[in-house]
Scaffold this motif. Structure first.
Motif, PDB file in Angstrom:
ATOM      1  N   THR A  55       0.823  -1.212   0.000  1.00 40.46           N
ATOM      2  CA  THR A  55       0.000   0.000   0.000  1.00 40.46           C
ATOM      3  C   THR A  55       0.859   1.265   0.000  1.00 40.46           C
ATOM      4  O   THR A  55       0.538   2.241  -0.679  1.00 40.46           O
ATOM      5  N   HIS A  75      -8.061   0.970   2.355  1.00 45.31           N
ATOM      6  CA  HIS A  75      -7.127   1.855   1.647  1.00 45.31           C
ATOM      7  C   HIS A  75      -7.471   3.319   1.900  1.00 45.31           C
ATOM      8  O   HIS A  75      -6.609   4.160   2.079  1.00 45.31           O
ATOM      9  N   ASP A  99      -5.530  -3.191  -6.845  1.00 42.86           N
ATOM     10  CA  ASP A  99      -5.004  -4.040  -5.784  1.00 42.86           C
ATOM     11  C   ASP A  99      -5.584  -5.438  -5.906  1.00 42.86           C
ATOM     12  O   ASP A  99      -6.715  -5.617  -6.330  1.00 42.86           O
ATOM     13  N   GLU A 100      -4.798  -6.416  -5.512  1.00 44.93           N
ATOM     14  CA  GLU A 100      -5.224  -7.818  -5.491  1.00 44.93           C
ATOM     15  C   GLU A 100      -5.792  -8.226  -6.839  1.00 44.93           C
ATOM     16  O   GLU A 100      -6.921  -8.654  -6.974  1.00 44.93           O
ATOM     17  N   GLY A 132      -5.957  -8.911   2.350  1.00 43.04           N
ATOM     18  CA  GLY A 132      -5.687  -7.515   2.641  1.00 43.04           C
ATOM     19  C   GLY A 132      -6.112  -6.880   3.960  1.00 43.04           C
ATOM     20  O   GLY A 132      -5.642  -5.821   4.288  1.00 43.04           O
TER      21      GLY A 132
HETATM   22 MG    MG Z   1      -2.798  -5.098   0.581  1.00 36.37          MG
END
Ligand code: MG
Ligand code: ADP
Length: 707
Positions: A318, A348, A412-413, A570
């Motif tokens: 991140t 996030h 992300d991911e 996450g």
């Molecule tokens: Mg993460």
């Protein structure tokens, strides 16, 4: 090739890739439509529709040599035939060949069938043998009675068994493939060109294309069936090689195309990035700094960055994303940060607010839950460029979400997204006049060779180091019969002020059942641990509910969080130091590793208890022990590959990998290195073959053409 010298003879041969299936005898529009469902449109497609197994009808097996599960031809004399009235009426016939006895069992029969099987008839039959009450038996075998003139000859090739669909059965497939193979033989190389050059074929020991195809559809009787089954036969390897090569080339082609588009060259003074880094509560690791440097270098260039950032759970991706965002923001551009779930996006948002509010950066939130007036307002601020960083879910890429000056997209991911969404993203950023730079982050450890193929369109960076001060998670594998002990551990951890996760799994893909299991577990645990504050999060809850549950856990208002695998990716709660996973044997190692990564994020020693429901197979035990023995995601991925036998595959869902007609990235992973080299070679030496290969195997199916 032996071309005839006469020049005025037949018209040029049309490639089988151009010939529709309707060119074959007996195929009209209706049949062609059914074949379309199998992905077969042309005669060439049909030739690439390979059998998934074979039957051996080339020899007669002595009955005495048959074992349960065998499939084969036997010949014998009927000893007795009777109709029995058990729970169902059925016809039983018993045959003998001098080496043993075999029962034939028919649930559907008529007088004619019974007559054919009269005592004393000599018959030949084919079927699968199983162990019955009275020795070996075949249920509904195919059979034929000896005629006066003797039996028909046996097959001279192994019999292919094809993947089928409604309206397309084995006889039809075999008949049409017979025709297609005849065309291939008559017309030779001209009908189906071998795009793998001779030198390359020699080097990698690949048989010619047409020979391989013919072999796989009609293997001779002495073929090593095991090598066909496990996919190591050179003819199958040859086709897998070609298919993987084509996919690799198509991804590289895609990359070239994307990179031929303009993107803003970002070259700020760097003051904002410096301020961001210096006000962080920690110092970036060397790996983080290296990756930030790589990204900074990419962003300088006037074409789109396409970088995959791999980093184990907890490695601190991140911060890297935020650092990249600083470069874009300082250059006067906008950034979009997308996560696969609202829960993760929310997290996030919190991290970004904590880090960036003090720097005076404006952050916006766009997710499915944002509606009505607030949504309109946010969209307007985004469109005007007031919002500098937009954090959210897929909702960020709805049609009416317009950016003023979007320069960087962080996903992300990524394994939750897959290739198609990657493409949509590119489309989105094109709308603002240029292509945005892209950073794709994943914690799914994909071994290097696989990544090379699955992500051939991306540059790759790896964070191969965890932030300092982490104590490795101590993992224990234990049977669920010791649940009491586990409960004690939970009680003790929570009494010491720590928090714990309790993850429920189910075999069924059904989310409803999984959620039910979690609800039941939560109720049970609430009864057993009445002094603890217990929360519940599962996929069927409204996202607001889920979030408030997570938020309460994060804030320390909940001691034990019971959850389904929704918390897999996450989620970051440093005070959680105990992870319990029920039925751990049911999950893949990658997923278990992800789950375990939810603990061990603070400085206290963390524990992960993998509970299994016994008995465990040797294989399952070996896999759980891998987790016990290492905390390194990449090592786990490699070991996972070694332990999984062929056929036991890492799901595409989990990895976002491509799907293939013939190749299999796990089974064929030994080829991947060669394929990388072969692709380099073709790109420099034979662009015509590159296009032809992509056309043959990928075509426009993946939507690459539109990019
Ligand atoms: Mg993460
Ligand atoms: P992931 O790579 O799994 O997304 P995160 O970015 O969520 O990992 O980071 C995990 C935790 O580690 C966060 O609490 C984050 O603030 C912290 N962290 C990240 N980088 C460092 C660092 N260099 N030193 C200490 N803690 C760090």
């Amino acid at each position: 090739m032996g071309q005839p010298l006469a020049v005025n003879t037949s018209p040029p041969v049309q490639s089988l890739q151009q010939r529709p299936l309707t060119d074959l005898r007996g195929v009209g529009d209706r049949v062609a439509e059914r074949f379309a469902r199998l992905g077969v449109g042309t005669v060439a497609d049909l030739l690439f529709h390979l059998p998934n197994r074979y039957q051996d009808r080339t020899r007669i097996r002595p009955i005495g040599s048959l074992r349960p599960g065998d499939e084969g031809v036997v010949e014998g004399m009927v000893q007795v035939t009777e109709v029995v009235h058990g729970r169902r009426r059925m016809l039983l016939a018993r045959i003998a060949d001098g080496s043993g006895l075999l029962t034939l069992r028919f649930f559907h029969f008529n007088i004619a069938l019974a007559d054919n099987l009269a005592r004393g008839s000599r018959i030949r039959c084919f079927g699968e043998v199983r162990a019955g009450y009275n020795g070996m038996e075949m249920v509904h075998p195919e059979f034929r009675v000896h005629k006066a003139g003797g039996q028909a000859p046996l097959e001279d090739r192994l019999t292919p068994v094809y993947p089928i669909c409604e309206g397309v059965n084995q006889p039809l497939l075999r008949r049409l493939l017979g025709q297609a193979l005849t065309l291939l033989s008559e017309q030779g190389e001209a009908a189906l060109e071998d795009y793998v050059p001779l030198g390359m074929r020699d080097r990698y020991r690949l048989p010619p294309l047409a020979d391989s195809i013919r072999f796989l559809h009609q293997p001779p009787p002495d073929t090593d069936l095991a090598s066909l089954r496990d996919g190591t036969h050179p003819c199958r390897v040859r086709l897998a090689f070609e298919e993987l090569l084509a996919h690799n080339l198509s991804l590289r082609h895609l990359r070239q195309q994307v990179q031929s588009n303009p993107a803003p060259s970002l070259e700020p003074g760097g003051a904002l990035l410096d301020r961001f880094l210096s006000q962080l509560p920690f110092k970036p690791t060397a790996a983080q700094s290296r990756v930030i440097h790589e990204i900074r270098h990419d962003l300088l260039r006037p074409w789109p960055m396409m970088r995959l950032l791999q980093g184990d759970v907890g490695s601190g991706k991140t911060v890297v994303a935020a650092a990249a965002a600083m470069i874009a923001v300082e250059s006067g551009y906008q950034v979009a940060i997308m996560a696969p779930t609202e829960l993760l996006a929310e997290q996030h948002l919190q991290s970004f607010r904590a880090w960036l509010d003090p720097l005076g950066i404006t952050i916006g939130w766009i997710a499915g839950s944002l509606k009505g007036k607030r949504r309109n307002e946010t969209l307007a601020r985004l469109d005007e460029g007031e919002i500098q960083i937009a954090v959210g879910t897929h909702a960020l890429f709805q049609e009416d979400v317009l950016f003023h000056r979007l320069a960087l997209v962080v996903v992300d991911e990524q394994h939750r997204f897959g290739v198609h969404q990657r493409l949509t993203l590119r489309e989105k950023s094109r709308a603002s006049g240029h292509f945005a730079h892209q950073l794709i982050m994943t914690a799914t450890p994909i071994p290097r060779t696989l990544a090379m193929t699955a992500y051939a369109d991306l540059d790759r960076s790896t964070i191969d180091e965890l932030p300092p001060g982490r104590t490795p998670v101590n993992t224990v594998v234990l049977a669920d019969s010791r649940r009491d002990r586990v409960i004690q551990r939970v009680r003790a951890a929570c009494a010491a002020g720590r928090q714990a996760y309790w993850v429920c799994t189910l075999i069924e893909e059904s989310e409803a059942l999984q959620c039910q299991a979690a609800e039941d577990a939560a109720a049970e645990l609430t009864a057993e641990l009445s002094d603890l504050r217990i929360g519940l999060v599962h996929g069927r809850m409204k996202s607001a509910e889920k979030e408030s549950g997570m938020a309460a856990f994060k804030a320390g208002a909940i001691d034990l969080l019971v959850a389904t695998t929704v918390i897999e990716v996450g989620v970051d709660v440093p005070n959680a130091s105990l992870m319990i996973i029920e039925n751990a044997e049911r999950l893949g190692l990658a997923q278990l590793h992800q789950l375990r990564g939810r603990v061990g994020r603070g400085s206290t020693e963390s524990h992960c208890l993998l509970m299994y429901h016994g008995p465990l197979s040797d294989n399952a035990r070996a896999r759980l022990e891998v987790l016990r023995d290492t905390n390194n995601g990449f090592e786990i991925a490699e070991r996972d590959l070694e332990i999984r036998g062929p056929g036991e595959l890492l799901g595409t869902r989990q990895t976002g990998m491509l799907q293939f007609r013939i190749a299999d990235m796990m089974r064929d992973r030994k080829l991947l290195q060669d394929i990388e080299q072969a692709a380099d070679e073709l790109l420099t030496q034979s662009p015509r073959r590159v296009q032809a290969l992509i056309g043959r195997w990928v075509g426009d199916k993946q939507g690459y053409g539109g990019v």
